[in-house]
Design an enzyme around this catalytic site. Sequence first.
Site, PDB file in Angstrom:
ATOM      1  N   ASN A 208       0.867  -1.185   0.000  1.00 41.67           N
ATOM      2  CA  ASN A 208       0.000   0.000   0.000  1.00 41.67           C
ATOM      3  C   ASN A 208       0.899   1.228   0.000  1.00 41.67           C
ATOM      4  O   ASN A 208       2.121   1.111   0.158  1.00 41.67           O
ATOM      5  CB  ASN A 208      -0.924  -0.036   1.231  1.00 41.67           C
ATOM      6  CG  ASN A 208      -0.109  -0.071   2.507  1.00 41.67           C
ATOM      7  OD1 ASN A 208       0.596   0.864   2.826  1.00 41.67           O
ATOM      8  ND2 ASN A 208      -0.193  -1.188   3.222  1.00 41.67           N
ATOM      9  N   ASP A 277      -3.475  -6.698   5.128  1.00 38.90           N
ATOM     10  CA  ASP A 277      -4.412  -7.653   5.741  1.00 38.90           C
ATOM     11  C   ASP A 277      -4.283  -9.053   5.137  1.00 38.90           C
ATOM     12  O   ASP A 277      -4.721 -10.023   5.740  1.00 38.90           O
ATOM     13  CB  ASP A 277      -5.850  -7.150   5.568  1.00 38.90           C
ATOM     14  CG  ASP A 277      -6.141  -6.003   6.529  1.00 38.90           C
ATOM     15  OD1 ASP A 277      -5.687  -6.084   7.688  1.00 38.90           O
ATOM     16  OD2 ASP A 277      -6.795  -5.030   6.114  1.00 38.90           O
ATOM     17  N   LYS A 287      11.310 -15.536 -10.265  1.00 40.81           N
ATOM     18  CA  LYS A 287      10.398 -14.570 -10.879  1.00 40.81           C
ATOM     19  C   LYS A 287       9.410 -15.308 -11.795  1.00 40.81           C
ATOM     20  O   LYS A 287       9.829 -16.094 -12.655  1.00 40.81           O
ATOM     21  CB  LYS A 287      11.206 -13.548 -11.680  1.00 40.81           C
ATOM     22  CG  LYS A 287      10.359 -12.463 -12.279  1.00 40.81           C
ATOM     23  CD  LYS A 287      11.187 -11.492 -13.082  1.00 40.81           C
ATOM     24  CE  LYS A 287      10.262 -10.552 -13.827  1.00 40.81           C
ATOM     25  NZ  LYS A 287      10.939  -9.775 -14.829  1.00 40.81           N
ATOM     26  N   PHE A 322      -4.320   2.993  14.925  1.00 42.21           N
ATOM     27  CA  PHE A 322      -4.815   3.917  13.907  1.00 42.21           C
ATOM     28  C   PHE A 322      -5.946   3.203  13.179  1.00 42.21           C
ATOM     29  O   PHE A 322      -6.004   1.968  13.175  1.00 42.21           O
ATOM     30  CB  PHE A 322      -3.707   4.276  12.910  1.00 42.21           C
ATOM     31  CG  PHE A 322      -2.917   5.500  13.304  1.00 42.21           C
ATOM     32  CD1 PHE A 322      -2.111   5.494  14.433  1.00 42.21           C
ATOM     33  CD2 PHE A 322      -2.980   6.660  12.546  1.00 42.21           C
ATOM     34  CE1 PHE A 322      -1.382   6.614  14.802  1.00 42.21           C
ATOM     35  CE2 PHE A 322      -2.253   7.786  12.891  1.00 42.21           C
ATOM     36  CZ  PHE A 322      -1.454   7.772  14.023  1.00 42.21           C
ATOM     37  N   LYS A 336     -12.945  -0.693  15.965  1.00 41.19           N
ATOM     38  CA  LYS A 336     -11.563  -1.171  16.133  1.00 41.19           C
ATOM     39  C   LYS A 336     -11.082  -0.919  17.568  1.00 41.19           C
ATOM     40  O   LYS A 336     -10.380  -1.746  18.149  1.00 41.19           O
ATOM     41  CB  LYS A 336     -10.630  -0.492  15.125  1.00 41.19           C
ATOM     42  CG  LYS A 336     -10.816  -1.078  13.722  1.00 41.19           C
ATOM     43  CD  LYS A 336     -10.029  -0.376  12.642  1.00 41.19           C
ATOM     44  CE  LYS A 336     -10.407  -0.989  11.285  1.00 41.19           C
ATOM     45  NZ  LYS A 336      -9.967  -0.234  10.134  1.00 41.19           N
ATOM     46  N   LYS A 340     -10.113  -4.329  19.369  1.00 42.61           N
ATOM     47  CA  LYS A 340      -8.677  -4.561  19.561  1.00 42.61           C
ATOM     48  C   LYS A 340      -8.205  -4.139  20.962  1.00 42.61           C
ATOM     49  O   LYS A 340      -7.011  -4.107  21.245  1.00 42.61           O
ATOM     50  CB  LYS A 340      -7.879  -3.843  18.469  1.00 42.61           C
ATOM     51  CG  LYS A 340      -8.321  -4.271  17.045  1.00 42.61           C
ATOM     52  CD  LYS A 340      -7.385  -3.830  15.954  1.00 42.61           C
ATOM     53  CE  LYS A 340      -7.965  -4.147  14.585  1.00 42.61           C
ATOM     54  NZ  LYS A 340      -6.990  -4.098  13.486  1.00 42.61           N
TER      55      LYS A 340
HETATM   56  O1  PMT Z   1       2.924   6.198   6.468  1.00 46.12           O
HETATM   57  P1  PMT Z   1       2.214   7.458   5.987  1.00 46.12           P
HETATM   58  O2  PMT Z   1       2.384   7.678   4.508  1.00 46.12           O
HETATM   59  O3  PMT Z   1       2.593   8.663   6.811  1.00 46.12           O
HETATM   60  O4  PMT Z   1       0.633   7.228   6.179  1.00 46.12           O
HETATM   61  C1  PMT Z   1       0.102   7.185   7.461  1.00 46.12           C
HETATM   62  C2  PMT Z   1      -1.029   6.134   7.566  1.00 46.12           C
HETATM   63  C3  PMT Z   1      -2.173   6.527   6.670  1.00 46.12           C
HETATM   64  C4  PMT Z   1      -0.502   4.753   7.165  1.00 46.12           C
HETATM   65  C5  PMT Z   1      -1.445   6.096   9.065  1.00 46.12           C
HETATM   66  O5  PMT Z   1      -1.852   7.364   9.456  1.00 46.12           O
HETATM   67  C6  PMT Z   1      -2.566   5.106   9.322  1.00 46.12           C
HETATM   68  O6  PMT Z   1      -3.741   5.415   9.201  1.00 46.12           O
HETATM   69  N1  PMT Z   1      -2.178   3.850   9.714  1.00 46.12           N
HETATM   70  C7  PMT Z   1      -3.077   2.716   9.874  1.00 46.12           C
HETATM   71  C8  PMT Z   1      -3.223   1.987   8.593  1.00 46.12           C
HETATM   72  C9  PMT Z   1      -4.069   0.729   8.725  1.00 46.12           C
HETATM   73  O7  PMT Z   1      -3.596  -0.318   8.443  1.00 46.12           O
HETATM   74  O8  PMT Z   1      -5.270   0.923   9.182  1.00 46.12           O
HETATM   75  P2  PMT Z   1      -6.356  -0.283   9.458  1.00 46.12           P
HETATM   76  O9  PMT Z   1      -7.602   0.443   9.749  1.00 46.12           O
HETATM   77  O10 PMT Z   1      -6.319  -1.231   8.312  1.00 46.12           O
HETATM   78  O11 PMT Z   1      -5.792  -1.028  10.731  1.00 46.12           O
HETATM   79  C10 PMT Z   1      -6.198  -0.672  12.058  1.00 46.12           C
HETATM   80  C11 PMT Z   1      -5.060  -0.847  13.019  1.00 46.12           C
HETATM   81  O12 PMT Z   1      -4.686  -2.229  13.089  1.00 46.12           O
HETATM   82  C12 PMT Z   1      -3.800  -0.088  12.647  1.00 46.12           C
HETATM   83  O13 PMT Z   1      -3.238   0.447  13.831  1.00 46.12           O
HETATM   84  C13 PMT Z   1      -2.885  -1.159  12.056  1.00 46.12           C
HETATM   85  O14 PMT Z   1      -1.525  -0.880  12.320  1.00 46.12           O
HETATM   86  C14 PMT Z   1      -3.331  -2.413  12.803  1.00 46.12           C
HETATM   87  N2  PMT Z   1      -3.227  -3.656  12.010  1.00 46.12           N
HETATM   88  C15 PMT Z   1      -3.920  -3.796  10.847  1.00 46.12           C
HETATM   89  C16 PMT Z   1      -3.861  -4.993  10.153  1.00 46.12           C
HETATM   90  C17 PMT Z   1      -3.077  -6.046  10.669  1.00 46.12           C
HETATM   91  N3  PMT Z   1      -2.983  -7.190  10.027  1.00 46.12           N
HETATM   92  N4  PMT Z   1      -2.410  -5.869  11.807  1.00 46.12           N
HETATM   93  C18 PMT Z   1      -2.472  -4.718  12.496  1.00 46.12           C
HETATM   94  O15 PMT Z   1      -1.852  -4.563  13.548  1.00 46.12           O
END
Ligand code: PMT
Length: 401
Positions: A208, A277, A287, A322, A336, A340
């Site tokens: 991403n 995810d 490759k 986040f 979330k 979580k």
């Molecule tokens: O890196 P930048 O370019 O500065 O951009 C910042 C950002 C947009 C990446 C950041 O501000 C942000 O929003 N990060 C969270 C991205 C994310 O994966 O969001 P989510 O809603 O999919 O996940 C929720 C939370 O679970 C997040 O804290 C994530 O780190 C965590 N997660 C998600 C999936 C996973 N398999 N394991 C996790 O721990």
Amino acid sequence: MLKGKSILLGVSGGIAVYKAAELVRLFVKAGASVHVVMTANAQKFVTPLTFQALSNNAVGSDLFSMESESQISHIQKARMADLVVLAPATANLMAKMAAGIADDYLTTILLATTAPVLVCPAMNVKMWEHPATQRNLRTLAELGYRIQPPAAGFLACQEEGAGRLADIEDIVESAIRLLTPPTLTGRSVLVSAGPTHEHFDPVRFLSNPSSGKMGYALAKIAARRSAKVCLVSGPCSLDAPAQVERICVTSAIEMRDVILKISSKQDAIVMTAAVSDYRPSEKAAHKMKKSPEGLSVLLEPNPDILASLGAIKPPGQVLVGFAAETENLAQNAKDKLIRKNLDFVVANDLTRQGAGFAYDTNEVKIIERSGETSDLSVMTKEEVASQIWDRVERLLSGGQK
Ligand code: PMT
């Protein structure tokens, strides 16, 4: 960052004096009021006029000036400084400081000030390595002076080695750190940042657009507040912030393994990483060849690192997540927060200009367990980070959850 702060910049005579002019510009840009004091030798390299124009303040140099010393200006200067920065600091200046000699305007101020002093040496490599200089350096450290070690490289004297004035940006960062209240002293914090790469062959992966900027800003601000910071970073092109331990990982599984190994030792964990995810169920050893039929890659879910942390959260630890959303921001983020087991969630609306992936700015909602929501306007990612650490600090000191 330096708004309202008064910095006294002491400039002694070496070829790196011209770099001190840029330092003044950066301090002023960061909001500081800068007062420059030059030794007689420094003025042989660059005239006081340059520093006066850049700082917008008169440059001090003459201990016996009839005009300024009618106000005992060297004592006033020593009192008004929040921080003294010596750049470049010559071997001669360091020797005088180690011996407590005060025979000119600058060294007199150095004995009279109670402000922290950041010494940034610059000299020939042999002068730097000389046992007398090294002994003086140790003495200065014992006396409580902070040292910004010189960088190594090609020197003006055509020799190679340590002795170059440290990078100007590093000096500014050290100055900001010295002027930041150490509100996270004794705390260990972990920040995750950047994307993950989920490979399906050695050269292709699922990912991403996360740049790592948000997570790196969080690590930098925590280090400024004197926390012990571990930054677990997915692949990105940013330099590790000063005073931060960085562990680089590639995939979600690697990130999970590193984080779970050290999570129990952390006072606070902030998960900014955009963890993929899904990951490809298989990774080809070589490759994959292009095929006219197209390509189907079977994906399987990655572990949710944050949910695992929420499940094993030790008492007293603050856990922050986040939520990156393109619809139903507040509701999805609240889900979330609960699912979580977070202390608060930082909700990112990815559809807004200036917010989310790769921008230097962000616009977030911070939602606490109590339901209290703060809508922050667009601000730099460092300012968002400060807001987050303010809340973490409040929770760590037993504030309301
Ligand atoms: O890196 P930048 O370019 O500065 O951009 C910042 C950002 C947009 C990446 C950041 O501000 C942000 O929003 N990060 C969270 C991205 C994310 O994966 O969001 P989510 O809603 O999919 O996940 C929720 C939370 O679970 C997040 O804290 C994530 O780190 C965590 N997660 C998600 C999936 C996973 N398999 N394991 C996790 O721990």
